[in-house]
Design a protein around this motif. Structure first.
Motif, PDB file in Angstrom:
ATOM      1  N   ARG A 235      45.504  10.834  21.543  1.00 60.01           N
ATOM      2  CA  ARG A 235      44.044  10.767  21.492  1.00 60.01           C
ATOM      3  C   ARG A 235      43.592   9.608  22.363  1.00 60.01           C
ATOM      4  NH1 ARG A 235      40.597  13.457  18.674  1.00 60.01           N
ATOM      5  NH2 ARG A 235      42.245  14.272  17.316  1.00 60.01           N
ATOM      6  N   LEU A 256      42.985  12.630  33.470  1.00 61.82           N
ATOM      7  CA  LEU A 256      42.426  12.852  32.136  1.00 61.82           C
ATOM      8  C   LEU A 256      41.040  12.229  32.046  1.00 61.82           C
ATOM      9  CD1 LEU A 256      45.668  12.105  30.102  1.00 61.82           C
ATOM     10  CD2 LEU A 256      44.740  14.339  30.773  1.00 61.82           C
ATOM     11  N   PRO A 258      37.316  11.561  30.799  1.00 59.20           N
ATOM     12  CA  PRO A 258      36.745  11.621  29.448  1.00 59.20           C
ATOM     13  C   PRO A 258      35.749  12.772  29.325  1.00 59.20           C
ATOM     14  CG  PRO A 258      35.741   9.854  30.707  1.00 59.20           C
ATOM     15  CD  PRO A 258      36.866  10.377  31.549  1.00 59.20           C
ATOM     16  N   PRO A 259      35.560  13.308  28.116  1.00 62.49           N
ATOM     17  CA  PRO A 259      34.601  14.404  27.932  1.00 62.49           C
ATOM     18  C   PRO A 259      33.173  13.999  28.271  1.00 62.49           C
ATOM     19  CG  PRO A 259      35.454  13.604  25.823  1.00 62.49           C
ATOM     20  CD  PRO A 259      36.276  12.967  26.892  1.00 62.49           C
ATOM     21  N   GLU A 260      32.852  12.738  28.046  1.00 56.82           N
ATOM     22  CA  GLU A 260      31.542  12.200  28.412  1.00 56.82           C
ATOM     23  C   GLU A 260      31.730  10.766  28.891  1.00 56.82           C
ATOM     24  OE1 GLU A 260      28.694  12.434  25.288  1.00 56.82           O
ATOM     25  OE2 GLU A 260      29.260  14.484  24.712  1.00 56.82           O
ATOM     26  N   PRO A 276      32.896   9.520  22.746  1.00 58.41           N
ATOM     27  CA  PRO A 276      33.774  10.550  22.178  1.00 58.41           C
ATOM     28  C   PRO A 276      35.230  10.318  22.558  1.00 58.41           C
ATOM     29  CG  PRO A 276      32.692  11.407  24.130  1.00 58.41           C
ATOM     30  CD  PRO A 276      32.141  10.025  23.908  1.00 58.41           C
ATOM     31  N   THR A 277      36.131  10.812  21.729  1.00 56.81           N
ATOM     32  CA  THR A 277      37.557  10.759  22.037  1.00 56.81           C
ATOM     33  C   THR A 277      38.008  12.122  22.562  1.00 56.81           C
ATOM     34  OG1 THR A 277      38.152  11.379  19.773  1.00 56.81           O
ATOM     35  CG2 THR A 277      37.972   9.016  20.274  1.00 56.81           C
ATOM     36  N   ASP A 278      39.184  12.134  23.132  1.00 64.37           N
ATOM     37  CA  ASP A 278      39.739  13.365  23.693  1.00 64.37           C
ATOM     38  C   ASP A 278      41.196  13.468  23.262  1.00 64.37           C
ATOM     39  OD1 ASP A 278      39.887  15.688  25.145  1.00 64.37           O
ATOM     40  OD2 ASP A 278      40.342  14.686  27.036  1.00 64.37           O
ATOM     41  N   VAL A 280      44.949  15.028  23.905  1.00 70.37           N
ATOM     42  CA  VAL A 280      45.792  15.568  24.969  1.00 70.37           C
ATOM     43  C   VAL A 280      47.174  15.856  24.390  1.00 70.37           C
ATOM     44  CG1 VAL A 280      46.821  15.150  27.226  1.00 70.37           C
ATOM     45  CG2 VAL A 280      44.548  14.250  26.702  1.00 70.37           C
TER      46      VAL A 280
END
Length: 352
Positions: A235, A256, A258-260, A276-278, A280
């Motif tokens: 994460r 990688l 980030p989503p935002e 936010p977290t992502d 993988v």
């Protein structure tokens, strides 16, 4: 200490006083008493004081006086005003050289003490990462842009917690001692929060609160926080930092992102919502490279940035230590000169 060197300098520098006096002696011997090159023998102890110690300077000065006596006797000028003035000059230069060598040696000892303290501070601030931690193998390299320095504004840490392996790689805005102090604050806050907080946003908030008491209104720290879980994967929480690189076992490479986008640590007041977290997936044999912008902003002689994604193939070595060494060597070979900015590289490889 390098091959062929001693505490008083490399061999060519150690031989310089003797070479100078030999040349002067030959020239004076050939020219005869009418020209008078004897005063130049004072160059011997002068050169000796630049690279040697007190006793070496005294020895070279004594040799210069002996040569002056021999050449003066040969040219039948002993006892003349010019020869006596040469003796005084050699003695004066030797005495001054002794004081200069003594002062230089004292400063060198002080510098050695400071470096010893700096090495201790480095081991406290940037501790060696464990090679095996949880489901991954970890290895790190740090390149300081300051000549002779081993630490700067870049930071990293890897800790094993009850919630998994937690990692941070960051870059403090600015340079110098202020950046090192801020890096110490971030690492101290992370090392506490990593064990206490239930998730990465909580860790980031804890660091944020600590920085709010330390940084000015326009200062910040970019960072990537990661949490490695053996079952769930990795994460990520990116706070304004260059995106990590994911290298699959089949050597495919992806960034990688980030989503935002999220603000760096220290600037969270600029946004209302938490970053936010992502998640993988990190499979056996996969690798994740976390790094600072000193890597991707390094330039070659033509001003072209280092193409990290294209060069990721150098990380294919079987041993992660060899892989990160290969990346560091490739980066330094690409630039051909010392880096303009600190560079930290942390490689995580999922164990097979």
């Amino acid at each position: 200490m390098g091959l062929g060197t001693r505490p008083d300098g490399p061999l060519p520098l150690r031989m310089l006083p003797f070479a100078a006096m030999a040349v002067i002696s030959v020239v004076d011997f050939s020219a005869g008493p009418s020209v008078g090159y004897l005063p130049l023998l004072a160059l011997g102890p002068a050169f000796a004081s630049l690279f040697g110690g007190v006793w070496r300077t005294v020895s070279v000065g004594a040799l210069a006086i002996v040569l002056c006596m021999l050449l003066g006797a040969f040219n039948d000028v002993l006892g003349t005003f010019r020869t006596n003035l040469t003796f005084v000059s050699i003695g004066g230069v030797t005495a001054a050289g002794m004081l200069a060598a003594l002062y230089r040696q004292r400063r060198e000892r002080e510098l050695a003490d400071v470096r010893s303290i700096a090495e201790v501070a480095q081991r406290v601030l940037l501790r060696p990462v464990p090679r095996r931690v949880g489901p991954v193998r970890a290895t790190v390299r740090y390149i300081s842009a300051v000549t002779g320095a081993r630490i700067g504004g870049d930071l990293y840490e890897v800790v094993q917690t009850s919630r998994g392996v937690r990692v941070i790689v960051g870059d403090v805005q600015g340079k110098g001692l202020d950046a090192v102090e801020t890096a110490a604050v971030v690492l101290g806050a992370f090392r506490e929060a990593a064990y206490d907080e239930p998730d990465l946003p909580g860790v980031a908030d804890r660091i944020e609160r600590t920085l709010s008491r330390q940084l000015g209104s326009e200062q910040f720290v970019t960072a990537v926080l990661a949490e490695v879980d053996e079952r769930e994967g990795v994460r990520l929480l990116n706070r304004g930092h260059p995106p990590p690189l994911l290298i699959r076992s089949d050597e495919s490479v992806s960034t990688l992102d980030p989503p935002e986008p999220a603000p760096p640590l220290g600037l969270a007041v600029l946004v209302d919502d938490p970053a936010p977290t992502d998640l993988v997936d990190l499979k056996p044999g996969d690798q994740m490279l976390l790094y600072t912008d000193g890597v991707i902003e390094a330039r070659d002689a033509h001003g072209t940035f280092y193409p990290l994604t294209e060069r990721a193939g150098v990380l294919s070595a079987d041993d992660p230590e060899d892989a990160i060494d290969g990346l560091q060597s490739d980066l330094l070979e690409y630039t051909g000169t010392p880096l303009d900015d600190d560079a930290a590289m942390l490689l995580l490889r999922r164990r097979i």
